[in-house]
Enzyme design. Sequence first.
Site, mmCIF file in Angstrom:
data_model
loop_
_atom_site.group_PDB
_atom_site.id
_atom_site.type_symbol
_atom_site.label_atom_id
_atom_site.label_comp_id
_atom_site.label_asym_id
_atom_site.label_seq_id
_atom_site.Cartn_x
_atom_site.Cartn_y
_atom_site.Cartn_z
ATOM 1 N N ASN A 74 -69.751 -3.378 -26.732
ATOM 2 C CA ASN A 74 -70.934 -3.998 -26.109
ATOM 3 C C ASN A 74 -71.892 -4.655 -27.109
ATOM 4 O O ASN A 74 -72.734 -5.463 -26.731
ATOM 5 C CB ASN A 74 -71.723 -2.990 -25.256
ATOM 6 N N ASP A 80 -69.838 -0.222 -14.028
ATOM 7 C CA ASP A 80 -69.556 -1.639 -14.282
ATOM 8 C C ASP A 80 -70.098 -2.510 -13.151
ATOM 9 O O ASP A 80 -70.165 -2.068 -12.001
ATOM 10 C CB ASP A 80 -68.031 -1.823 -14.418
#
Length: 247
Positions: free
Chosen positions: A69, A21
Amino acid sequence: MDLKLQIDLERLPHHVAIIMDGNGRWAKKHGKPRIFGHRNGVKTVREITETAAELGISYLTLYAFSTENWSRPKREVSAIMQLLVDTLYKEINTLNKNDIRLKAIGELHSLPASTHKALKEGIANTAANQRMTLVLALNYSGRWDIVQASQKLAQQVSEGLLPLEALDEHAIQGALSTADMPEPELLIRTSGEHRLSNFLLWECAYTEFHFSPVFWPDFGKEHFYQALIDFQNRERRFGKISEQIIH
Ligand code: FPP
């Protein structure tokens, strides 16, 4: 002291899972578009994969693209998919040289055809490698996996192939896309976020979590060593009390 020397190679986790991340924020910090962050994230993927294999970790699972996503801007999604295709073709020789087998978990059929093709080729071309398995979670979510496992098992029950009493934890585990892998003993998330974000929900029941404040493109070997040392300093009790653990 050298961090690597502090790692007890006899007590390494067999499986490390990582939520990579912070690529976007890293790019922003450098005044660049988000894809610049993802490109630099690939360099980290390379370094951490090689480091994990060198140490003797058997499974490394990377959360490369979640089901959620898809809701990112279309341009970013296509750029990530293209980056994946380029990386898969480019790195196949390195994977073979390092004796690393590629595997993927997730709803792979719904990926763009070129990504699916590159992935299938990468998996086929590295299938005989034995030192480590690199697992890419792509179009993956933990809930999706539990749902698809439930559907598979329900079908078997309805066809009379599986008695209802045999539908237990073991059966569910065996129907997940991670069926042939050990559960991760250690999960790392970078960029200071403290969430599981629908990753390996079933498999993380007893997993130790290590949260690093570092953005993924800056996460290097030393950070990885630190995560392993942190893991080894913890006592894993699995619901027991300290005195019941054999040290
Ligand atoms: C998280 O950062 C990153 C992603 C969702 C994509 C990661 C993809 C790669 C590094 C490419 C993968 C390539 C291989 C070969 C596995 P973010 O965009 O969520 O960052 P932010 O939270 O700062 O916005």
